[in-house]
Design an enzyme around this catalytic site. Structure first.
Site, PDB file in Angstrom:
ATOM      1  N   ASP A 167     -16.915 -24.510 -28.991  1.00  0.00           N
ATOM      2  CA  ASP A 167     -17.350 -23.179 -28.443  1.00  0.00           C
ATOM      3  C   ASP A 167     -18.981 -22.941 -29.067  1.00  0.00           C
ATOM      4  O   ASP A 167     -18.727 -22.566 -30.207  1.00  0.00           O
ATOM      5  CB  ASP A 167     -16.255 -22.072 -28.607  1.00  0.00           C
ATOM      6  CG  ASP A 167     -15.291 -22.150 -27.953  1.00  0.00           C
ATOM      7  OD1 ASP A 167     -14.701 -23.273 -27.633  1.00  0.00           O
ATOM      8  OD2 ASP A 167     -14.454 -20.744 -27.494  1.00  0.00           O
ATOM      9  N   LYS A 230     -18.225 -18.778 -21.379  1.00  0.00           N
ATOM     10  CA  LYS A 230     -17.412 -17.757 -21.931  1.00  0.00           C
ATOM     11  C   LYS A 230     -18.257 -16.343 -22.455  1.00  0.00           C
ATOM     12  O   LYS A 230     -19.503 -16.444 -22.734  1.00  0.00           O
ATOM     13  CB  LYS A 230     -16.907 -18.496 -23.317  1.00  0.00           C
ATOM     14  CG  LYS A 230     -16.138 -17.798 -24.351  1.00  0.00           C
ATOM     15  CD  LYS A 230     -15.817 -18.427 -25.612  1.00  0.00           C
ATOM     16  CE  LYS A 230     -15.192 -17.597 -26.664  1.00  0.00           C
ATOM     17  NZ  LYS A 230     -14.933 -18.481 -27.862  1.00  0.00           N
ATOM     18  N   LYS A 266     -13.683 -18.586 -19.576  1.00  0.00           N
ATOM     19  CA  LYS A 266     -13.100 -18.056 -20.652  1.00  0.00           C
ATOM     20  C   LYS A 266     -13.671 -16.687 -21.272  1.00  0.00           C
ATOM     21  O   LYS A 266     -14.670 -16.658 -21.822  1.00  0.00           O
ATOM     22  CB  LYS A 266     -13.300 -19.027 -21.984  1.00  0.00           C
ATOM     23  CG  LYS A 266     -12.270 -18.481 -23.248  1.00  0.00           C
ATOM     24  CD  LYS A 266     -12.481 -19.458 -24.523  1.00  0.00           C
ATOM     25  CE  LYS A 266     -11.984 -18.907 -25.623  1.00  0.00           C
ATOM     26  NZ  LYS A 266     -12.085 -19.893 -26.856  1.00  0.00           N
TER      27      LYS A 266
END
Length: 330
Positions: A167, A230, A266
């Site tokens: 991430d 995300k 996400k």
């Protein structure tokens, strides 16, 4: 500008080809206005028009568990805490609840476990043989204000430790200055550094001011080869919200229509309740369809959410609410 390197993705992480990326094409997002009031109205309807009850609600909550990136990103993380979190990921529901739901043969787990880079070896060891991916934040999380070569080295080091998913955080200044070439090159370099690991691009939407910026940053990250986009690090003043998520999901849909590539989503940060998990699943189903209710295309970045989901499912099985401390995580 460079184009992201495109290594094959391990089959265990996805049931579809990776996003191949495209050359930077500002025409896909420049001049695209986003009507904030309309986005807010649309988001508000998600939880008022749709309601699922009883067995149907239990099924949606079980699906949410499958999509959770069970996360610990605290300054006092330890090997023991990570081991306990991984144990919860392997068995997210108490056996009595699993039996009551009739899911004993399902092998239910969370979608992944997400930790800091130095905690990755502990998670890899604790999850060996389970098939649960280990995700790690990187690139100077949460601010990302480190020289690029150090951020890339952090990615490579973390992948070498066994992380399956990375991430990354983007440089918000690139978005605020609308320097799309710099943002594209940055994400493409990070994608290359990930190798076979899955890349989730954190846009830190609470820091980039407008929904128009959110849409553009989403597009650039996908063009640079991000496997997921995300919302947040969880450390901003404002984290995942439904209007922001709607804007990003519309970008996902537009990018898919234009390129044929499917990219995951996400939301993360600020989501604590079982009700939250339902709202974001409604969004995915209504905007993108059932494929985006699977963990290879949808993750919920959360820690405390799982405890409330377990509590709600115990109520479904027994008719009684348990005290919150009965469903602690780590």
């Amino acid at each position: 500008m460079t184009t992201a390197a495109l290594p094959d993705q391990p089959e265990s992480l996805s049931n579809h080809p990776r996003n191949l990326g495209t050359p930077l094409d500002a025409a896909m997002f420049e001049g695209r206005a986003v009507n904030r009031s309309a986005a807010e109205r649309r988001a508000a309807t998600l939880t008022t028009r749709r309601s699922v009850k009883k067995t149907y609600q239990a099924a949606w909550l079980v699906n949410a568990i499958r999509c959770i990136d069970l996360t610990t990103l605290a300054g006092d993380d330890t090997e023991g805490r990570v081991q306990r979190l991984c144990a919860k990921a392997r068995q997210p529901l108490a056996p009595r609840i699993v039996e009551g739901l009739g899911l004993s043969e399902m092998g239910l787990t969370t979608g992944a476990v997400c930790v800091y880079p130095t905690m990755v070896p502990h998670a890899v060891k604790a999850l060996r043989g389970t098939g649960i991916p280990v995700a790690s934040v990187a690139t100077g999380f949460p601010a990302g204000l480190m020289p690029l070569h150090l951020r890339l080295e952090e990615i490579r080091w973390t992948v070498d430790q066994g992380a399956d998913e990375i991430d990354i955080v983007i440089t918000r200044e690139h978005v605020l200055k609308r320097d799309w070439a710099a943002l594209y090159d940055e994400v493409a370099a990070m994608r290359e550094a990930c190798g076979k690991a899955h890349l989730k691009a954190i846009l830190a939407t609470g820091d980039i001011a407008t929904l128009r910026n959110v849409y553009a940053a989403s597009m650039v990250a996908m063009q640079a080869g991000a496997d997921f986009i995300k919302t947040s690090t969880g450390k901003e003043g404002v984290n995942a919200t439904l209007p922001v998520s709607l804007t990003m999901v519309r970008a996902l849909r537009d990018y898919g229509d234009a390129t044929g590539h499917r990219v995951g989503f996400k939301p993360a940060g600020g989501m604590k309740s079982a009700k939250d998990s339902l709202a974001w699943q409604y969004l995915m189903k209504e905007e993108l369809g059932n494929d985006w209710l699977q963990p290879d295309l949808f993750r919920l970045g959360a820690s405390s959410m799982l405890g409330d989901i377990e509590r709600q499912l115990e109520h479904h099985v027994t008719g009684r609410y348990a005290a919150a401390h009965r469903h602690s995580l780590a």
